[in-house]
Design an enzyme around this catalytic site. Structure first.
Site: not given
Ligand SMILES: CC/C=C\CC(=O)SCCNC(=O)CCNC(=O)[C@H](O)C(C)(C)COP(=O)(O)OP(=O)(O)OC[C@H]1O[C@@H](n2cnc3c(N)ncnc32)[C@H](O)[C@@H]1OP(=O)(O)O
Length: 712
Positions: A61, A103, A106, A126
């Site tokens: 998400a 998500g 999921e 999450e």
């Molecule tokens: C009803 C609700 C249902 C579902 C709930 C969910 O899905 S909650 C979200 C669950 N997902 C996560 O927790 C994943 C979070 N992200 C990460 O762990 C890492 O970003 C990832 C995907 C492993 C990638 O890592 P990497 O080191 O390659 O990049 P970085 O972390 O620096 O991220 C790059 C930029 O993307 C932004 N970002 C990452 N994930 C999300 C996200 N899920 N939503 C929005 N934005 C996301 C992150 O902030 C970075 O942004 P920046 O502006 O460059 O700092």
């Protein structure tokens, strides 16, 4: 944003398109649902593949939407989309490259088949955002993997590598080649086959014996690890729902639990931590240098000087990041022992060579000095490094509190001198304070920040002052803890309050672990104790302020903590970890109070928390005022990733905002009135100004700080 195309005549490929992580924003959700409906209604389409555009499948998400209810509620809900995917009468295959998280996983669980690239990883993280997998994940995963494996993944939030996911049955197949092409071929082979058994929502959870006892134990275990966080416990409840309820009832339970978590302060704090961790990479320094205006010269070779505990950990961290490292220790016996320890940690040589001669550092791009905290020794080393090292080499010190500028002055290249403050154990702890002095060049900071990222650290750029950010703020916290002992508290009481708040360890257990002698040596350097203090000086006052000599007295007794088997607690033997109450300490404190005419009073946990945490927070405001930290977010990143501040409480500055700045101010005023000889309790002027400006939200504090900076 979801791209829709037909390939091989019958396969609809739906590609999620939302760089950089293909998060499920409102626009993506809209596009996905439309695409699924198009695939359902197109008679030419006989199967479907869902993939991520340009690499990653989906990062879950869109976390940025969570703080904004109107964004979150616009567009179709994930549960509705995933139901449509699962209900589709044509086989749906998830083609997972990169990662499928939250998500994203999921969504894959709602598909009928899951294809993964061999280097992909999957997970339901999450819980680390203060949530649970709230789009069916808590119900579908246990039906696929069984309760044990699913519970482990959901409660820990860990990322699972493709190989393990295949073994668990989470992925059906792996490929080393093009995942989408392989998924398309597979989808075609599945066309027309029955799907009922592939729909996880139709399946019962694999049976589990002694279900009540299993979940009872799971809850106790989760509670023990959660340190007050609500999400892990909600995860256990949701998985229990999957094991005991029909799918739709389980989904209702998941929804109810998710609604409670989503609006909680803990989820807000955890989300804030997610962004502060990443925001630290956009650094600025007190001299005005910025992350986006200077290029870093890459570092490929490093030398580490001094192979005590810190030096060994730093060597390992650098080697693991792919640098070629020369580890220097001038004491031969230490060198042999260090070589064995580093090799053990690296499970082999790992690009490290060893030397007893400082000259070995001559060719390194970066030198990290990690000898013990003695300014004279460090000065001598920096003098030598200045002439030994090649031009352009960066000279870093791992000091935790000494003056970087003084070390820079010993060299002919002050612009290349900086602090790299690692935290023990250096190869494990995520935090790195990158300390720059007024003469450190922006390129030097940029190179260090880039290196920190390579080592997988959360690197925070900070200015130079005694203790930098983390240890500077720790000092008033520790000081209040000592004062509380003088006033009647026990180490057990203080530690219990802090551990209940969420710290992994209370202040006295932490001090036993890191060694009381470290602070003692620093206080001697500062002239607060030791031979420089004359006998006529009152014991409990230094430079006109209240001072507690308790830590010094403990060291004089040889009680250095775990390493000597005795400190604030008693241990079975030197080096043992289990802390037991020590009757000796109780008598020692009683005698101390009697000797100094101190009356022990009843102290409760609230006072412990307020005195220790508010004093620390107050210093945080001073750090901001002085420009030593660029933002409250940076301070919070330091505390969460280096000092065990619980993530679900966001960090000290976030916590202050959550408690209410006016309440923090009021608390400090009250305690300062009761203890006027303790200046750390005197509210700092930035806090007063923020309260006077109506306590703006944390992201607006910088506007109040701006007009207020002192010149460092
Ligand atoms: C009803 C609700 C249902 C579902 C709930 C969910 O899905 S909650 C979200 C669950 N997902 C996560 O927790 C994943 C979070 N992200 C990460 O762990 C890492 O970003 C990832 C995907 C492993 C990638 O890592 P990497 O080191 O390659 O990049 P970085 O972390 O620096 O991220 C790059 C930029 O993307 C932004 N970002 C990452 N994930 C999300 C996200 N899920 N939503 C929005 N934005 C996301 C992150 O902030 C970075 O942004 P920046 O502006 O460059 O700092």
């Amino acid at each position: 944003m979801a791209q829709y195309r037909i390939v091989s005549g019958s396969v609809a490929v739906i590609s999620i398109q939302n760089p950089p992580v293909n998060a499920l924003s409102a626009a993506v959700r809209e596009g996905l649902l439309l695409s699924v409906r198009a695939a359902a209604s197109d008679p030419l389409v006989r199967s479907v593949v869902i993939s991520g555009h340009n690499g990653p499948f989906c990062g879950g998400a869109d976390i940025k939407e969570f703080g904004n209810v109107s964004h979150l509620e616009s567009g179709p809900h994930l549960v509705e989309i995933f139901e449509s995917v699962e209900a589709l009468a044509k086989p749906v295959v998830a083609a997972i490259e990169g990662f499928a998280l939250g998500g994203g996983l999921e969504l894959a669980l709602a598909c009928h088949y899951r294809f993964g690239h061999s280097e992909a990883r999957v997970g339901l993280p999450e819980v680390s955002l203060g949530l649970l997998p709230g789009a069916g994940g808590s119900q579908r995963l246990p039906r696929l993997l069984g309760v044990r494996a699913a519970l482990d993944m959901i409660v820990t939030g860990r990322h699972v590598a493709a190989g393990e996911a295949l073994k668990l049955g989470l992925l059906d197949r792996l490929t080393d080649g093009n995942t989408v092409d392989a998924a398309v071929r597979f989808a075609q082979s599945a066309e027309g086959k029955p799907l009922d058994d592939r729909r996880l929502g139709n399946r019962p959870c694999p049976p589990l014996e002694n279900i009540d006892a299993f979940f009872e134990e799971a809850l106790i275990h989760a509670r023990g690890r959660a340190r007050g966080a609500a999400a892990p416990l909600a995860c256990v409840q949701a998985v229990r729902g999957a094991a005991t309820l029909p799918f739709l009832k389980g989904m209702e339970l998941e929804k109810r639990l998710m609604e409670t978590l989503m609006t909680s302060g803990q989820a807000q704090a955890s989300r804030y931590c997610f962004f502060t961790e990443r925001g630290a990479a956009r650094w600025t320094t007190p001299t005005g240098a910025r992350w986006d205006t200077c290029r870093a010269r890459p570092i490929s070779t490093a030398a580490v000087i001094g192979l005590g505990t810190m030096g060994r950990g730093i060597t390992v961290a650098l080697a693991r990041a792919g640098l070629s490292v020369v580890a220097v220790e001038t004491q031969e016996h230490q060198l042999d022992e260090a070589q064995r320890a580093v090799s053990r940690m690296l499970k082999g040589g790992g690009g490290v060579s060893y030397s007893a001669d400082l000259q070995a550092a001559a060719g390194a791009d970066l030198v990290v000095e990690a000898v013990f905290e003695d300014m004279a020794v460090k000065e001598e080393i920096f003098k030598q490094l200045s002439s030994v090292c090649k031009p352009g080499a960066l000279l870093a010190t791992n000091t935790s509190s000494l003056d970087i500028d003084r070390l820079a002055s010993c060299t002919l290249r002050p612009e290349q001198v900086l602090g790299l403050h690692f935290f023990a154990p250096a190869h494990v702890m995520r935090l790195l304070e990158v300390v720059s002095g007024p003469r450190t060049s922006p390129q030097t900071v940029a190179a260090a920040m880039q290196l920190g990222r390579r080592m997988g650290k959360v690197s925070v750029a900070v200015g130079n002052c005694p203790g930098f950010v983390g240890n500077r703020m720790l000092k008033p916290y520790l000081e209040q803890a000592y004062f509380l002992l003088e006033e009647g508290a026990s180490p057990e009481l203080v530690d219990a309050a802090l551990e209940e708040f969420g710290f992994p360890m209370g202040v006295f257990k932490m001090s036993d672990l890191s060694g009381l002698d470290i602070g003692w040596r620093v206080r001697k350097e500062e002239g607060l104790t030791g031979p420089g203090v004359t006998a006529d000086q009152p014991m409990r006052t230094r430079r006109g302020r209240r001072y507690s000599p308790l830590g010094d007295l403990m060291c004089e007794e040889g009680r250095y903590g775990q390493k000597t088997g005795r400190g604030w607690y008693l241990y079975d033997r030197p080096g043992a970890r289990v802390a037991r109450s020590d009757p000796w300490l109780r008598s020692f404190l009683e005698e101390y109070r009697e000797r100094h005419g101190l009356l022990a009073r009843r102290i409760d946990q609230q006072e412990v928390l307020e005195r220790c945490l508010y004093a620390l927070i107050n210093e945080g405001f001073r750090v901001l005022e002085d420009g030593v930290a660029a933002s409250p977010q940076n301070i919070d990143a330091i505390y969460v990733f280096g000092y065990g501040w619980p993530k679900h409480r966001g960090g000290p500055m976030f916590y202050a905002a959550q408690v209410g700045l006016a309440r923090v101010l009021e608390g400090l005023e009250k305690y300062h009135k009761a203890h006027p000889d303790s200046p750390h309790l005197q509210p700092c002027s930035l806090l007063r100004r923020l309260v006077a400006s109506g306590s703006p939200p944390i992201h607006k504090w910088s506007e109040v700080v701006k007009g207020h900076r002192s010149q460092l």
